[in-house]
Design an enzyme around this catalytic site. Structure first.
Site, mmCIF file in Angstrom:
data_model
loop_
_atom_site.group_PDB
_atom_site.id
_atom_site.type_symbol
_atom_site.label_atom_id
_atom_site.label_comp_id
_atom_site.label_asym_id
_atom_site.label_seq_id
_atom_site.Cartn_x
_atom_site.Cartn_y
_atom_site.Cartn_z
ATOM 1 C CB SER A 148 -0.978 -0.083 1.059
ATOM 2 O OG SER A 148 -2.243 0.947 1.125
ATOM 3 C CG ASP A 224 -7.466 -3.182 -2.192
ATOM 4 O OD1 ASP A 224 -7.886 -2.370 -1.591
ATOM 5 O OD2 ASP A 224 -6.276 -3.447 -2.000
ATOM 6 C CG HIS A 257 -5.554 -2.868 1.145
ATOM 7 N ND1 HIS A 257 -4.818 -2.308 0.006
ATOM 8 C CD2 HIS A 257 -5.062 -1.931 1.877
ATOM 9 C CE1 HIS A 257 -4.066 -1.556 0.090
ATOM 10 N NE2 HIS A 257 -4.053 -1.181 1.356
#
Length: 279
Positions: A148, A224, A257
């Site tokens: 991320s 995600d 995620h």
């Protein structure tokens, strides 16, 4: 360097350490996994950059990398995501995406952030010196990965320092921070309102200017919740195609995620690094 803890894991040692950082002006905590090795042996190293809200602990406790690092003979380093401590500024509204836990791996130029938020210098220059001085590493064989915000860090720092990292990968990275809310907020705060300065920290802009001579591996889950607004991997895919950058972008149906996603594919990422870092 102070040892916080050391635990036996898969024949090696999973440690947590703390030191006083010149770059950030604070104490910084990081973790290092060292697999079993021969006396005098120098091992390749993979550094993992974590995402928003995280510390070194998230991947250390949830990433499930120790077994495969032990098998492949890789040292695994996990630094913090921002400076912390008394006097370190934070988002005045307590937001999770700016300030503590959200250093974005840049050197801030704006007050009050510039005094402490120097994560680019910390990751590229200071932390490697600390690791080299205290662990059995071959600093000529370094890999970089992240998740991320940390995926953003891995891609941009590798693109900015070609030749330094022999292998690069990312999990669900922020690839175009200049064009998404997370990045625009962080860059405006840390770097100021002049958007021309932001390109030096944007993977899409950097790869167009100077692609790397090594293949990049990026994994992205299709479930995600940040995919469409914050991550936009298709922008990096297009930039790499335009620049001639070798990229393997894998989209995984149903994955989100979380660290369940990372733990599922971390073995394949580490194998990617091990192949590139082989002596």
């Amino acid at each position: 360097m102070q040892t916080v803890s050391v635990n036996r894991s898969h024949g090696g040692a999973q440690g947590v350490y703390r030191h006083a950082s010149r770059a950030t002006g604070t104490d910084m905590t990081f973790s290092v996994f060292v697999p079993a090795h021969r006396e005098g042996q120098k091992l390749p190293i993979v550094t993992y950059l974590s995402g928003l809200t995280c510390t070194h602990a998230n991947v250390t406790e949830k990433g499930q990398f120790q077994r495969v690092c032990a098998e492949l003979g890789l040292i695994f380093v996990a630094p913090d995501t921002s400076p912390r401590g008394e006097g370190v500024p934070d988002d005045p509204d307590g937001a999770y995406d700016f300030g503590l836990g959200a250093g974005f791996y840049v050197d801030a130029t704006q007050a009050p952030w510039a005094a402490n938020y120097r994560m680019e210098s910390y990751i590229v220059s200071e932390l490697p010196d600390v690791i080299a001085a205290n662990f059995p590493v071959d600093m000529g064989r370094q890999g970089l990965t992240g998740h991320s915000m940390g995926g953003h860090g891995a891609l941009t720092l590798a693109l900015k320092t070609p030749g330094r990292w022999k292998s690069v990968s990312a999990f669900a990275p922020i690839v175009a921070p200049s064009r998404v809310p997370w990045g625009r907020k962080a860059f405006a705060g840390y770097l100021g309102p002049d958007e021309t300065a932001w390109a030096a920290h944007d993977a899409c802009a950097l790869v167009r200017a100077r692609p790397l001579p090594i293949p990049l591996l990026v994994d992205q889950g299709t479930a995600d919740k940040f995919l469409d607004v914050q991550l936009k991997p298709e922008l990096f895919e297009a930039a790499c195609a335009e620049a001639g950058q070798s990229l393997q972008l894998r989209r995984h149906p149903g994955y989100d995620h979380s660290y369940y996603f990372i733990a599922t594919f971390v073995d394949e990422h580490l194998a990617h690094h091990a192949r590139a870092l082989a002596a």
